[in-house]
Design a protein around this motif. Structure first.
Motif, PDB file in Angstrom:
ATOM      1  N   ALA A   1       0.810  -1.110   0.000  1.00  0.00           N
ATOM      2  CA  ALA A   1       0.058   0.003   0.005  1.00  0.00           C
ATOM      3  C   ALA A   1       0.894   1.165   0.051  1.00  0.00           C
ATOM      4  N   ARG A   2       0.358   2.303  -0.492  1.00  0.00           N
ATOM      5  CA  ARG A   2       1.124   3.653  -0.943  1.00  0.00           C
ATOM      6  C   ARG A   2       0.140   4.630  -0.603  1.00  0.00           C
ATOM      7  N   ASP A   3      -1.033   4.530  -0.236  1.00  0.00           N
ATOM      8  CA  ASP A   3      -1.865   5.599  -0.033  1.00  0.00           C
ATOM      9  C   ASP A   3      -1.634   6.150   1.483  1.00  0.00           C
ATOM     10  N   PHE A   4      -0.451   7.334   1.287  1.00  0.00           N
ATOM     11  CA  PHE A   4      -0.477   8.069   2.921  1.00  0.00           C
ATOM     12  C   PHE A   4      -1.405   8.816   3.052  1.00  0.00           C
ATOM     13  N   ASP A   5      -1.653   9.078   4.458  1.00  0.00           N
ATOM     14  CA  ASP A   5      -2.015  10.279   5.026  1.00  0.00           C
ATOM     15  C   ASP A   5      -0.958  11.354   5.399  1.00  0.00           C
ATOM     16  N   VAL A   6      -1.225  12.528   4.716  1.00  0.00           N
ATOM     17  CA  VAL A   6      -0.156  13.771   4.925  1.00  0.00           C
ATOM     18  C   VAL A   6      -0.432  14.249   6.318  1.00  0.00           C
ATOM     19  N   VAL A   7       0.384  14.116   7.210  1.00  0.00           N
ATOM     20  CA  VAL A   7       0.463  14.700   8.615  1.00  0.00           C
ATOM     21  C   VAL A   7       0.842  16.320   8.640  1.00  0.00           C
ATOM     22  N   PHE A   8       1.849  16.402   7.708  1.00  0.00           N
ATOM     23  CA  PHE A   8       2.339  17.915   7.885  1.00  0.00           C
ATOM     24  C   PHE A   8       3.006  18.243   6.399  1.00  0.00           C
ATOM     25  N   THR A   9       2.630  19.347   5.924  1.00  0.00           N
ATOM     26  CA  THR A   9       3.033  19.806   4.519  1.00  0.00           C
ATOM     27  C   THR A   9       3.559  21.239   4.775  1.00  0.00           C
ATOM     28  N   PRO A  10       4.732  21.540   4.177  1.00  0.00           N
ATOM     29  CA  PRO A  10       5.671  22.888   4.654  1.00  0.00           C
ATOM     30  C   PRO A  10       4.861  23.826   3.773  1.00  0.00           C
ATOM     31  N   ASP A  11       5.502  25.105   4.021  1.00  0.00           N
ATOM     32  CA  ASP A  11       5.176  26.221   2.993  1.00  0.00           C
ATOM     33  C   ASP A  11       6.309  27.067   3.128  1.00  0.00           C
ATOM     34  N   GLU A  12       6.301  28.120   2.469  1.00  0.00           N
ATOM     35  CA  GLU A  12       7.522  29.066   2.287  1.00  0.00           C
ATOM     36  C   GLU A  12       8.110  29.650   3.604  1.00  0.00           C
ATOM     37  N   HIS A  13       7.238  29.607   4.609  1.00  0.00           N
ATOM     38  CA  HIS A  13       7.470  30.008   5.892  1.00  0.00           C
ATOM     39  C   HIS A  13       7.570  29.005   7.085  1.00  0.00           C
ATOM     40  N   THR A  14       7.003  27.909   6.885  1.00  0.00           N
ATOM     41  CA  THR A  14       7.178  26.806   7.874  1.00  0.00           C
ATOM     42  C   THR A  14       7.739  25.775   7.448  1.00  0.00           C
ATOM     43  N   SER A  15       8.448  24.963   8.375  1.00  0.00           N
ATOM     44  CA  SER A  15       9.130  23.707   8.365  1.00  0.00           C
ATOM     45  C   SER A  15       8.662  22.898   9.381  1.00  0.00           C
ATOM     46  N   LEU A  16       8.996  21.687   9.212  1.00  0.00           N
ATOM     47  CA  LEU A  16       8.915  20.709  10.182  1.00  0.00           C
ATOM     48  C   LEU A  16      10.306  20.454  11.185  1.00  0.00           C
ATOM     49  N   HIS A  17      10.292  20.852  12.333  1.00  0.00           N
ATOM     50  CA  HIS A  17      11.705  20.851  13.030  1.00  0.00           C
ATOM     51  C   HIS A  17      11.820  19.711  13.718  1.00  0.00           C
ATOM     52  N   GLY A  18      10.663  18.896  14.208  1.00  0.00           N
ATOM     53  CA  GLY A  18      10.871  17.524  15.027  1.00  0.00           C
ATOM     54  C   GLY A  18       9.477  17.078  15.256  1.00  0.00           C
ATOM     55  N   TYR A  19       9.783  15.632  15.633  1.00  0.00           N
ATOM     56  CA  TYR A  19       8.505  15.145  15.996  1.00  0.00           C
ATOM     57  C   TYR A  19       8.809  13.784  16.989  1.00  0.00           C
ATOM     58  N   GLY A  20       7.590  13.538  17.699  1.00  0.00           N
ATOM     59  CA  GLY A  20       8.022  12.318  18.314  1.00  0.00           C
ATOM     60  C   GLY A  20       6.592  11.748  19.066  1.00  0.00           C
ATOM     61  N   TRP A  21       6.567  10.532  19.524  1.00  0.00           N
ATOM     62  CA  TRP A  21       5.311   9.993  20.147  1.00  0.00           C
ATOM     63  C   TRP A  21       5.356   9.944  21.488  1.00  0.00           C
ATOM     64  N   THR A  22       3.962  10.211  22.127  1.00  0.00           N
ATOM     65  CA  THR A  22       3.928   9.746  23.688  1.00  0.00           C
ATOM     66  C   THR A  22       3.114   8.394  23.305  1.00  0.00           C
ATOM     67  N   GLU A  23       2.558   8.029  24.315  1.00  0.00           N
ATOM     68  CA  GLU A  23       1.799   6.725  23.962  1.00  0.00           C
ATOM     69  C   GLU A  23       0.921   6.490  23.095  1.00  0.00           C
ATOM     70  N   ASN A  24       0.133   7.667  23.175  1.00  0.00           N
ATOM     71  CA  ASN A  24      -1.225   7.887  22.235  1.00  0.00           C
ATOM     72  C   ASN A  24      -1.140   8.879  21.208  1.00  0.00           C
ATOM     73  N   TYR A  25      -0.315   9.885  21.438  1.00  0.00           N
ATOM     74  CA  TYR A  25      -0.344  10.749  20.351  1.00  0.00           C
ATOM     75  C   TYR A  25       0.972  11.005  19.727  1.00  0.00           C
ATOM     76  N   LEU A  26       1.042  11.765  18.482  1.00  0.00           N
ATOM     77  CA  LEU A  26       2.286  12.411  17.735  1.00  0.00           C
ATOM     78  C   LEU A  26       2.321  13.824  17.982  1.00  0.00           C
ATOM     79  N   VAL A  27       3.607  14.283  18.527  1.00  0.00           N
ATOM     80  CA  VAL A  27       3.798  15.420  18.688  1.00  0.00           C
ATOM     81  C   VAL A  27       4.701  16.044  17.535  1.00  0.00           C
ATOM     82  N   LEU A  28       4.209  17.485  17.115  1.00  0.00           N
ATOM     83  CA  LEU A  28       4.805  18.165  15.911  1.00  0.00           C
ATOM     84  C   LEU A  28       5.582  19.370  16.666  1.00  0.00           C
ATOM     85  N   ILE A  29       6.899  19.596  16.192  1.00  0.00           N
ATOM     86  CA  ILE A  29       7.355  20.985  16.547  1.00  0.00           C
ATOM     87  C   ILE A  29       7.943  21.657  15.336  1.00  0.00           C
TER      88      ILE A  29
END
Length: 708
Positions: free
Chosen positions: A335-363
């Motif tokens: 399967a290759r039908d991904f869900d997009v969790v984050f998309t950058p734009d010209e001002h915004t980027s993904l700096h980091g991410y990590g899991w708690t037991e039940n959630y995903l945290v984005l920086i």
């Protein structure tokens, strides 16, 4: 060091060291050669006499050391379930203590710590200059640890198994003691990772042919307790041209997985799940992507755009910098039908991410300023996690999905705001835990953000930290830069720069030039290899912008950078000398004709290019500082600092450049710490000296001389 009084006949008029001629300073690449060390010590004496004997220097050095040694600093912990681990240095323990406590105890004003290893006592007992290299604690028992120690701060480390109950190292098997069965590796650039209490994955120097050209493990094996290393079972081999191979074990209950990875260069890696029968299941994502998994989910962070083959004729292109999610087993089934969790734009980027037991945290970074979000897996809906103050960096730490539930910690600081540590949980309250004191007078000091226009029209951000009384009046200024390996530079408190520069009336500038990751992976890839000139154009554009805005003048402007940032300083010296009044170049790369032959240099070919290929040397040669010095061009005074024990960036770079510039008649100062590793210092005292030396240099060159 002051310029040489005369130039030798063989060097007179030389422009750099031509790639076709014999390098007259190759002998300075002999790291511990007597002649090279005598040369370094002689230069050290001159630097100490000129910069490090005044009351002003001593006062600053002591203030910085007091800051590094004080008990009022936050003891930042590493969480392992209910226990918090910390490595701590202070005046009584200059080499440091490895210790642990409980969360409940840590939350008190004066927590009680269980000391596991007193490194000063250990070093004295074993007559070794041990520097802490970290520890891997066996989960969930936390009864054993693999402790890394280096001699003098080098990357190469000795790894020894430590028993938490007895607080003793477990002895390795030997002919004299057939009951000893501890895991132990001699000094090397090794990897040792727990599988369970009686087995580990090991990559190390197994003998001839077992290392890559970069000096890292080429072979990884499974090693069982009580057996000699020679009997460890090979599970994976890479090629000598790779950077390294590695293996690990995901111990998430119910989702246990073994895996191996082959890094073909610094930015490309192939990852495989290792099955019980020894077969491999390839994780088929772009090799420059970062993939990870947690329980049923797999995440893919893209560095370049990707259009995966779906098998049904449809195609979706995902942009560089995006974070994608999919069920791991579904992905392995095609399967290759991904869900997009984050998309950058010209001002915004993904700096980091990590899991708690039940959630995903984005920086994320929005124009280099932090925003925090929490994501619910499955529907992948995003909502704000916590407030992040402007002109500051807020980081999420101590996520522990194995044992920690949905709890985490936040650390926030800015250029003039000391660190604050908070405890929180997803959907819960945020509670202050610790607050660091101020170490310099920040009254009236403000932080501003500006953008400079680089040569190709790109807007490049930078931060200016200065007293408000300086606004409208050009003054002494120091700008710092790095610009490589997708390393993002974000606001952070620095007591040393506050004491050593801001309090003296100086202005501090932090640049966010390309080569870093402040605007996502493309901010980096725009400046790799043949496009590396953009790094230097960005930095020089900010230097010009500082003058155009009336913040400083060229004569009052200093620059500082280390490692890859040291290369940046070398290029500023040789290509843009008219923009600066003084430069500090720390643990630098400078001879880009030979960098790939020295220590870990081969691992950086993906960043800079291969100088052995004529088409790549063509663009490297245009900026390589060692090949582009000019005896007839006016250079600002420069201070080189490096470390004998740096086994990542060879000290020969700084040594040779200083010798060449000195021979050509330029104003050069050179200081080499005989210990310290790539960080340049092995303990707080050495760190305080190094910092005070840099600020004293800038004070003399940009404040004192300008005032005369």
């Amino acid at each position: 060091m002051s310029p040489a009084s005369a130039r030798s006949a063989t060097m007179a008029g030389m422009t750099g060291v031509d790639a076709q001629q014999t390098d007259p300073y190759l002998w300075l690449e002999e790291v511990t050669g007597d002649r090279a060390l005598d040369w370094a010590r002689a230069h050290n004496e001159v630097v100490v006499e000129h910069f490090a004997t005044s009351d002003r220097f001593s006062g600053l050095e002591h203030r910085i050391l007091d800051m590094l040694d004080t008990d009022t600093r936050i003891a930042y912990p590493t969480r392992r379930g209910s226990r918090l681990y910390n490595f701590w240095r202070d005046a009584e323990h200059p080499k440091g203590l490895w210790r642990r406590t409980t969360f409940e105890e840590y939350a008190t004003d004066d927590p009680a710590w269980e000391v596991l290893i007193d490194l000063d006592t250990l070093a004295a007992a074993e007559d070794e200059n041990w520097v802490w290299g970290g520890a891997a604690v066996l989960r969930p028992e936390q009864s054993l640890a693999l402790v890394s120690l280096s001699r003098g701060g080098a990357d190469a480390k000795v790894i020894r198994e430590f028993d938490m109950a007895t607080k003793q190292f477990r002895e390795p098997p030997s002919p004299d003691d057939d009951t000893a069965d501890g895991f132990h590796l001699p000094e090397a650039k090794s990897q040792l990772r727990w599988i369970d209490a009686d087995s580990v994955y090991v990559g190390t120097d197994f003998g001839p042919g077992s290392l890559t050209d970069s000096g890292y493990p080429r072979i990884v094996k499974r090693w069982r307790r009580g057996t000699p290393l020679e009997q460890a079972e090979t599970v994976f081999e890479g090629e000598t041209g790779d950077v390294m191979v590695s293996a690990g074990y995901d111990r998430t209950p119910g989702y246990e997985r073994h895996y191996v990875a082959r890094a073909t260069d610094f930015f490309n890696e192939s990852v495989y799940l290792l099955e019980d029968d020894g077969s491999l299941r390839f994780i088929d994502v772009p090799s420059d992507a970062s993939e990870s998994w947690y329980k049923d989910w797999m995440l893919v962070r893209l560095k370049t755009s990707w259009t995966p083959e779906t098998g049904d004729g449809t195609a979706v292109t995902y942009p560089a910098g995006a974070l994608l999610a999919i069920g791991l087993e579904r992905f392995l089934s095609g399967a290759r039908d991904f869900d997009v969790v984050f998309t950058p734009d010209e001002h915004t980027s993904l700096h980091g991410y990590g899991w708690t037991e039940n959630y995903l945290v984005l920086i994320t970074l929005e124009d280099v300023q932090t925003k925090l979000y929490v994501v619910t897996p499955g529907d992948w809906q995003r909502s704000p996690l916590a407030d992040a103050p402007p002109m500051a960096t807020t980081s999420v730490m101590n996520l522990d999905p194995l044992e920690g539930g949905d709890e985490f910690m936040l650390i926030s600081s800015g250029f003039t705001t000391p660190g604050t540590l908070l405890a929180s949980s997803v959907g819960g309250d945020t509670t202050p835990l610790k607050q660091e004191p101020s170490f310099f007078d920040a009254e009236g000091i403000v932080t501003e953000q500006f953008f400079a226009t680089s040569d190709d029209g790109t807007q490049v951000p930078y931060f200016v930290i200065r007293h408000r009384d300086r606004i409208g009046t050009p003054g002494p200024t120091v700008m710092s830069g790095y610009g490589g390996f997708e390393v993002s530079r974000t606001p952070a408190y620095s007591g040393a720069s506050g004491m050593g520069w801001l309090e003296r009336g100086g202005t501090w500038v932090m640049t966010n030039i390309r080569g870093g990751g402040e605007y996502g992976p493309q901010w980096h890839t725009q400046a790799q290899k043949a496009e590396r000139h953009r790094v230097y154009e960005d930095f020089s554009a900010i230097a010009k912008d500082l003058v155009a805005r009336g913040i400083t003048t060229a004569a009052q402007l200093g620059a500082v950078g280390g490692s890859n940032g040291g290369l940046l300083m070398g290029v500023m010296l040789t290509r843009y000398p008219e923009l600066f009044g003084a430069i500090v170049c720390q643990v630098p790369l400078l001879d880009m004709k030979r960098y790939h032959l020295l220590l870990a240099g081969a691992s950086w070919i993906a960043e800079y290019g291969d100088p052995d290929k004529p088409e790549e040397w063509e663009y490297i040669s245009k900026y390589s500082p060692y090949q582009n010095t000019d005896p007839d061009r006016a250079y600002p005074p420069i201070l080189f600092t490096t470390s004998t024990r740096d086994d990542r960036v060879h000290p020969g770079h700084a040594r040779k450049m200083a010798a060449l510039l000195e021979e050509q008649g330029h104003t050069v100062w050179y200081h080499e710490n005989i210990e310290g590793g790539h960080g340049g210092a092995a303990d707080n005292k050495q760190m305080a000296f190094q910092a005070a030396l840099i600020y004293e240099f800038f004070t003399q060159k940009l404040l004192d001389e300008q005032a005369r």
